[in-house]
Design a protein around this motif. Structure first.
Motif, mmCIF file in Angstrom:
data_model
loop_
_atom_site.group_PDB
_atom_site.id
_atom_site.type_symbol
_atom_site.label_atom_id
_atom_site.label_comp_id
_atom_site.label_asym_id
_atom_site.label_seq_id
_atom_site.Cartn_x
_atom_site.Cartn_y
_atom_site.Cartn_z
ATOM 1 N N ALA A 99 11.065 -11.789 7.151
ATOM 2 C CA ALA A 99 11.972 -12.559 6.312
ATOM 3 C C ALA A 99 11.199 -13.429 5.325
ATOM 4 N N ALA A 100 9.880 -13.234 5.266
ATOM 5 C CA ALA A 100 9.013 -14.029 4.391
ATOM 6 C C ALA A 100 7.733 -13.232 4.161
ATOM 7 N N PRO A 101 6.954 -13.601 3.123
ATOM 8 C CA PRO A 101 5.672 -12.937 2.922
ATOM 9 C C PRO A 101 4.756 -13.196 4.118
ATOM 10 N N ALA A 125 3.087 4.840 0.654
ATOM 11 C CA ALA A 125 2.284 4.534 -0.531
ATOM 12 C C ALA A 125 1.875 3.071 -0.538
ATOM 13 N N ASN A 126 2.801 2.177 -0.164
ATOM 14 C CA ASN A 126 2.462 0.752 -0.092
ATOM 15 C C ASN A 126 1.331 0.520 0.900
ATOM 16 N N LEU A 127 1.391 1.192 2.045
ATOM 17 C CA LEU A 127 0.348 1.057 3.059
ATOM 18 C C LEU A 127 -0.994 1.561 2.545
ATOM 19 N N GLU A 128 -0.964 2.676 1.844
ATOM 20 C CA GLU A 128 -2.215 3.215 1.311
ATOM 21 C C GLU A 128 -2.841 2.237 0.320
ATOM 22 N N GLY A 129 -2.008 1.632 -0.524
ATOM 23 C CA GLY A 129 -2.520 0.653 -1.468
ATOM 24 C C GLY A 129 -3.152 -0.543 -0.762
ATOM 25 N N ILE A 130 -2.523 -1.010 0.324
ATOM 26 C CA ILE A 130 -3.068 -2.135 1.083
ATOM 27 C C ILE A 130 -4.402 -1.766 1.716
ATOM 28 N N GLU A 131 -4.450 -0.611 2.345
ATOM 29 C CA GLU A 131 -5.672 -0.211 3.048
ATOM 30 C C GLU A 131 -6.831 -0.011 2.071
ATOM 31 N N VAL A 132 -6.550 0.584 0.921
ATOM 32 C CA VAL A 132 -7.593 0.784 -0.084
ATOM 33 C C VAL A 132 -8.078 -0.560 -0.610
ATOM 34 N N ALA A 133 -7.154 -1.462 -0.926
ATOM 35 C CA ALA A 133 -7.535 -2.769 -1.469
ATOM 36 C C ALA A 133 -8.325 -3.584 -0.454
ATOM 37 N N VAL A 143 -1.896 -10.350 1.091
ATOM 38 C CA VAL A 143 -0.565 -10.804 1.498
ATOM 39 C C VAL A 143 0.462 -9.736 1.139
ATOM 40 N N ALA A 144 1.325 -9.421 2.079
ATOM 41 C CA ALA A 144 2.421 -8.477 1.840
ATOM 42 C C ALA A 144 3.684 -9.247 1.484
#
Length: 394
Positions: A99-101, A125-133, A143-144
């Motif tokens: 319910a929050a970042p 795709a969001n997960l892949e971007g996080i893992e790569v970053a 932060v998500a």
């Protein structure tokens, strides 16, 4: 120095990024890598030196982010010269868990992975971007920020579908809502424009882009929203149908032999404006309508009637309305849509000023309109940056 956040939005075959000043919302640089994994990928970077374009094969998201980092070094601003306090990631579906970042850690990765069945087109795709970053920028906190988080204030009667209870308990089937980052930003901006506190206002926010959603916001909190379990429900969109009879799936399976996957794909990618006219870009639909195309006219009428229907419904939900806010590409730029969406609603206190509306001013209602009608540009990147900053500054 200002606190900057590198905002990343990873799609299935794209990577969008922006280096945002969390205080002012100004972007020191923005960029987009498209057609990742194809023979010819396109990368555009807007920085202090102007626009940089590059076309070459980019195999995956890691290569895309590496290309973005190189562009910062060659086109500016050099990341080493900027006070970057965090990397903010857009995540489409947070279910009812977020319910929050939240700070990205292994537990969050596992939770977002568990939610993939609810958003199979987006969360991977969001997960892949996080893992790569995280691999390429390991010294920064990540932060998500979840599209669904703002709508976690919906009351049970607004988010619960009238289906067997075990469906919600076992499969998470309920209304979640999306575009929450945009609705949160725009509703706060509307309150500032009106010189009021968000807690004092009731408003209806209409995010009208390629994806479209409506939200009923009472006292700064979302109490109802048009998108549901997925972004398919609600308003007519560029390629999504919006509301329809759920029996269509069963009918097409019986009479056309279509699988659930085939129908789901059609409703998400081949419907909406595209299904009605063959074009998903509202600007093209508008050009055809102006030229007398009957299919484009019908699509416009359907599109606007659905918006008007939700305005009326959410007026009833809220009881009183202080403002109706239009945002995103169509909402900001189409005076015709705004006029059609509120046409005939004068008895509800919604009075549009034709001149102001034609000029797309911030306030397009008349001075004596009990309900303010506003046009406010959204800035999801700035909202993500601000929310990321709140997490790392705790």
């Amino acid at each position: 120095m200002s606190d900057h956040v590198l905002v990343i939005n990873a799609g299935s075959s794209s990577l969008k990024y922006s280096l945002v000043d969390s205080a002012s919302g100004e972007a020191a640089a923005t960029g987009l890598v498209e057609q990742i994994g194809e023979e010819r990928s396109h990368h555009v970077h807007h920085g202090p030196k102007g626009e940089f374009n590059d076309e070459q094969p980019i195999a995956n998201h890691e290569a895309a982010l590496e290309a973005a980092v190189r562009a910062f070094e060659t086109e500016g601003p050099a990341l080493a010269d900027v006070d970057i306090v965090a990397v903010g990631h857009r995540v489409v579906h947070g279910g009812d868990r977020f319910a929050a970042p939240a700070l990205v850690d292994d537990e969050l990765i596992a939770a977002v992975t568990d939610l993939v069945p609810l958003a199979p087109l987006h969360n991977p795709a969001n997960l892949e971007g996080i893992e790569v970053a995280r691999r390429l920028l390991p010294d920064l906190p990540h932060v998500a920020v979840f599209d669904t988080a703002f709508h976690q204030t919906l009351p049970p009667y607004a988010y619960t579908y009238a289906v067997p209870t075990q469906w919600k308990e076992q499969y998470g089937i309920r209304r979640y809502g999306f575009h929450g980052t945009s609705h949160s930003f725009v509703s706060a901006q509307a309150a500032r424009l009106l010189g009021r506190k968000p807690s004092e206002l009731n408003m209806i926010v209409l995010h009208l882009g390629n994806g479209c959603s409506a939200a009923a916001i009472r006292g700064g909190e979302s109490v109802d929203t048009s998108m549901g379990l997925t972004p398919l429900e609600g308003l007519v969109m560029g390629t999504r149908s919006g509301d329809l009879d759920p029996a269509i799936h069963g009918l097409l399976a019986r009479v056309a032999g279509r699988s659930a996957e085939e129908t789901d794909h059609s409703l998400n990618s081949e419907s909406g404006l595209k299904g009605l006219t063959g074009a998903n870009d509202f600007r093209e639909v508008s050009r055809r309508r102006a030229a007398g195309d009957e299919r484009a006219q019908l699509a416009f009428d359907i599109y606007c009637q659905r918006i008007k229907k939700y305005i009326g419904a959410y007026y009833a939900v809220l009881g009183t309305v202080d403002a109706i806010v239009f945002t995103a590409g169509v909402g900001q730029h189409s005076a015709e849509v705004r006029a059609a969406a509120v046409d005939g609603l004068e008895t509800l206190g919604i009075r549009l000023d034709p001149g102001r509306n034609a000029r797309s001013e911030l306030t397009v209602s008349t001075d004596d309109s009990p309900v303010a009608v506003l046009v406010i540009p959204t800035n999801e990147e700035w909202q993500i940056a601000r929310e990321a900053l709140t997490v790392v500054r705790r």
